[in-house]
Design an enzyme around this catalytic site. Structure first.
Site, PDB file in Angstrom:
ATOM      1  N   SER A  81      29.938  49.661  36.500  1.00  0.00           N
ATOM      2  CA  SER A  81      30.910  49.132  37.457  1.00  0.00           C
ATOM      3  C   SER A  81      31.395  50.308  38.296  1.00  0.00           C
ATOM      4  O   SER A  81      32.093  51.197  37.793  1.00  0.00           O
ATOM      5  CB  SER A  81      32.083  48.483  36.721  1.00  0.00           C
TER       6      SER A  81
ATOM      7  N   HIS B 245      27.137  47.178  39.675  1.00  0.00           N
ATOM      8  CA  HIS B 245      28.194  46.157  39.798  1.00  0.00           C
ATOM      9  C   HIS B 245      29.241  46.685  40.780  1.00  0.00           C
ATOM     10  O   HIS B 245      29.832  47.744  40.574  1.00  0.00           O
ATOM     11  CB  HIS B 245      28.798  45.917  38.410  1.00  0.00           C
TER      12      HIS B 245
ATOM     13  N   ASP C 249      32.711  45.897  42.788  1.00  0.00           N
ATOM     14  CA  ASP C 249      33.928  45.063  42.800  1.00  0.00           C
ATOM     15  C   ASP C 249      34.601  45.058  44.162  1.00  0.00           C
ATOM     16  O   ASP C 249      34.867  46.117  44.728  1.00  0.00           O
ATOM     17  CB  ASP C 249      34.948  45.609  41.793  1.00  0.00           C
TER      18      ASP C 249
ATOM     19  N   MET D  28      38.060  43.478  46.052  1.00  0.00           N
ATOM     20  CA  MET D  28      39.358  42.807  45.862  1.00  0.00           C
ATOM     21  C   MET D  28      40.051  42.711  47.214  1.00  0.00           C
ATOM     22  O   MET D  28      39.832  43.555  48.085  1.00  0.00           O
ATOM     23  CB  MET D  28      40.239  43.619  44.900  1.00  0.00           C
TER      24      MET D  28
ATOM     25  N   HIS E 142      30.833  41.456  42.936  1.00  0.00           N
ATOM     26  CA  HIS E 142      31.845  40.635  42.246  1.00  0.00           C
ATOM     27  C   HIS E 142      33.047  40.504  43.175  1.00  0.00           C
ATOM     28  O   HIS E 142      33.809  41.451  43.344  1.00  0.00           O
ATOM     29  CB  HIS E 142      32.215  41.351  40.927  1.00  0.00           C
TER      30      HIS E 142
ATOM     31  N   MET F 154      36.560  39.359  44.031  1.00  0.00           N
ATOM     32  CA  MET F 154      37.849  38.897  43.489  1.00  0.00           C
ATOM     33  C   MET F 154      38.751  38.652  44.690  1.00  0.00           C
ATOM     34  O   MET F 154      39.644  39.445  45.006  1.00  0.00           O
ATOM     35  CB  MET F 154      38.426  39.964  42.551  1.00  0.00           C
TER      36      MET F 154
ATOM     37  N   MET G 146      35.123  37.046  32.423  1.00  0.00           N
ATOM     38  CA  MET G 146      36.037  38.195  32.447  1.00  0.00           C
ATOM     39  C   MET G 146      36.665  38.355  31.068  1.00  0.00           C
ATOM     40  O   MET G 146      37.247  37.406  30.531  1.00  0.00           O
ATOM     41  CB  MET G 146      37.148  37.987  33.483  1.00  0.00           C
TER      42      MET G 146
ATOM     43  N   ASP H  70      32.550  41.297  31.628  1.00  0.00           N
ATOM     44  CA  ASP H  70      33.148  42.372  32.434  1.00  0.00           C
ATOM     45  C   ASP H  70      34.590  42.618  31.978  1.00  0.00           C
ATOM     46  O   ASP H  70      35.418  41.704  32.016  1.00  0.00           O
ATOM     47  CB  ASP H  70      33.122  41.909  33.908  1.00  0.00           C
TER      48      ASP H  70
END
Ligand code: DX5
Ligand code: ZN
Length: 223
Positions: A15, A40, A42, A44, A73, A75, A146, A182
């Site tokens: 990640s 991975h 992320d 946000m 991913h 979010m 999650m 994750d």
């Protein structure tokens, strides 16, 4: 680059949020050169979760340097515009949060990604019932469970995630759905979740803090 189902599982997905941001390129190079080519990433928005994470400039920079599988991913609230953005930037796979969308949108995002050659994932926060996935089992390629509240790295694995993972495996038993987990994955929790059948173990702080990546990978998967 391979497609999602061409990888052998279980595998470890670094990640990139676990890398020091000012050293993102160097730290990513270190894991990539050790054979970790399933990255991975992320994203946000400060709304679905309070924080911000990596952004499109980071993504473009990484894509330029590493021929990897890019597992995005999201979010975020209003996933459509973000899905389009990361699809155009060259994501390999995109996961959105079930809690951030609705039935019609989930079906149309699945179609959009599939039409463009990407795979589609749905993620669940720790308190979202697994039954919420039921309408989508025929359209998702991956489910991201999650094991911490989404929003930041370095949190402790929630023990209730073991039972959720076991039940999720039962639920998808006859389907070709990839299971990713994750949050708080380390040398204690990793072997347990791979024993329970997790296909992709996302690891941020544990992996990036490890001096010896080969040893860390062995410990994560208990090989
Ligand atoms: C958290 C992110 C994770 C995070 C994991 O919301 O989705 O991918 O980077 O970090 P660790 O492995 O440190 O829990
Ligand atoms: Zn993540």
């Amino acid at each position: 680059m391979k497609k999602l189902r061409e990888f052998s599982f279980p595998l470890i997905a670094p990640s990139l949020l676990g890398a020091k941001h000012e050293l993102l390129l160097d730290e990513t190079r270190r894991v990539f050169e050790h054979g970790f080519n399933f990255l991975h990433f992320d994203v946000m928005d400060g709304r679905f979760v309070p924080n911000l994470a990596l952004n499109s400039l980071d993504f473009t920079l990484l894509k330029k340097h590493f021929a990897a599988f890019y597992d995005v991913h999201l979010m975020v609230e209003d996933p459509l515009k973000w899905v389009k953005e990361y699809m155009h930037l060259g994501a390999s796979h995109i996961t959105i949060h079930l809690e951030a969308s609705n039935r019609d949108e989930i079906f149309s995002l699945g179609d959009l990604l599939h039409e463009n050659g990407l795979t589609f994932g749905l993620s669940l926060k720790p308190n979202t019932p697994l039954e919420a996935l039921d309408p989508y089992l025929s359209i998702v390629d991956l489910i991201l469970l999650m094991s911490v509240e989404p929003g930041k790295g370095g949190q402790s694995f929630l023990p209730s995630s073991y039972e959720r993972l076991r039940l999720l495996k039962e639920k998808v038993a006859s389907k070709k759905i990839v299971i990713e987990i994750d949050g708080g994955i380390n040398d204690k929790t990793g072997p347990e979740v791979s024993r329970l059948g997790a296909d992709i173990l996302v690891s941020g702080s544990y992996l990036f803090k490890s001096q010896d990546l080969e040893e860390a990978a062995r410990l994560l998967l208990n090989e």
